[in-house]
Design a protein around this motif. Sequence first.
Motif, PDB file in Angstrom:
ATOM      1  N   UNK A  19       4.161  27.319  36.321  1.00 36.10           N
ATOM      2  CA  UNK A  19       3.817  26.290  37.311  1.00 36.10           C
ATOM      3  C   UNK A  19       3.879  26.874  38.719  1.00 36.10           C
ATOM      4  N   UNK A  20       4.908  27.676  38.983  1.00 36.68           N
ATOM      5  CA  UNK A  20       4.992  28.312  40.303  1.00 36.68           C
ATOM      6  C   UNK A  20       3.784  29.205  40.551  1.00 36.68           C
ATOM      7  N   UNK A  21       3.411  30.014  39.555  1.00 35.63           N
ATOM      8  CA  UNK A  21       2.281  30.931  39.725  1.00 35.63           C
ATOM      9  C   UNK A  21       0.998  30.164  40.012  1.00 35.63           C
ATOM     10  N   UNK A  22       0.766  29.078  39.301  1.00 35.18           N
ATOM     11  CA  UNK A  22      -0.444  28.289  39.505  1.00 35.18           C
ATOM     12  C   UNK A  22      -0.485  27.768  40.945  1.00 35.18           C
ATOM     13  N   UNK A  23       0.642  27.267  41.431  1.00 39.32           N
ATOM     14  CA  UNK A  23       0.709  26.768  42.804  1.00 39.32           C
ATOM     15  C   UNK A  23       0.522  27.895  43.804  1.00 39.32           C
ATOM     16  N   UNK A  24       1.151  29.019  43.548  1.00 40.29           N
ATOM     17  CA  UNK A  24       1.058  30.175  44.436  1.00 40.29           C
ATOM     18  C   UNK A  24      -0.387  30.663  44.551  1.00 40.29           C
TER      19      UNK A  24
END
Length: 212
Positions: free
Chosen positions: A204-209
């Motif tokens: 989820x963090x990677x997608x947002x990043x």
Amino acid sequence: MAHDLSPALPAGLVVGFDLDMTLIDSRPGIAAVWDAVAAKTGVPIDSELVVSRLGPPLATEAAEWFPEEQVPDIVALYRSLYPGLAIEPSLHLPGAVDAVAAVHAAGGKVLVITAKNQPQAQLHLDFLGLEVDDLVGGVWAEEKGEVLREHGASIYVGDHLGDVRGAKFADATAVGVTTGPYSAAELSAAGADVVLPDLTAFPAWLATHLAG
């Protein structure tokens, strides 16, 4: 420190991961090896203490228990025992498989960079079926940063303050995880750009990043 590097990867998303206590929980196996070293040498070693501070190179830990002149022989002994004792007890940490898959799903490449001896790191990856694109072993802290630069990595994920130092050296986004010896506050104070409780939060963090 001299080390072998593969040719730089093509431009694009490259995410680096530390191995011990980031992707895998190697504490049971490492403790078993140090217990065997203690049995063979007659030198008492607190293996629980050892596995509470994983991260730095093997020789650094060996020097905590043996005189400097004995360290190379102890490192050799440890490595001879490692394949038979340390691989099978080690497990994925939560979210490790999905974190690697998230990078690949985004069209990126996964680069594992570890202070661990490279052949033994490869044994872990093979045994656990972690499909990564490249592996560089035998490097620590700012040396990891050199590898990140060589491979064009823009993110490095690790549990140790040395991992944060490596990411910062390479001007990569430093993602800390608290599955190792350091708290979120300690990782943040060392310069981590983001701190996650474990790798389950990474996709989820990677997608947002990437969207940002």
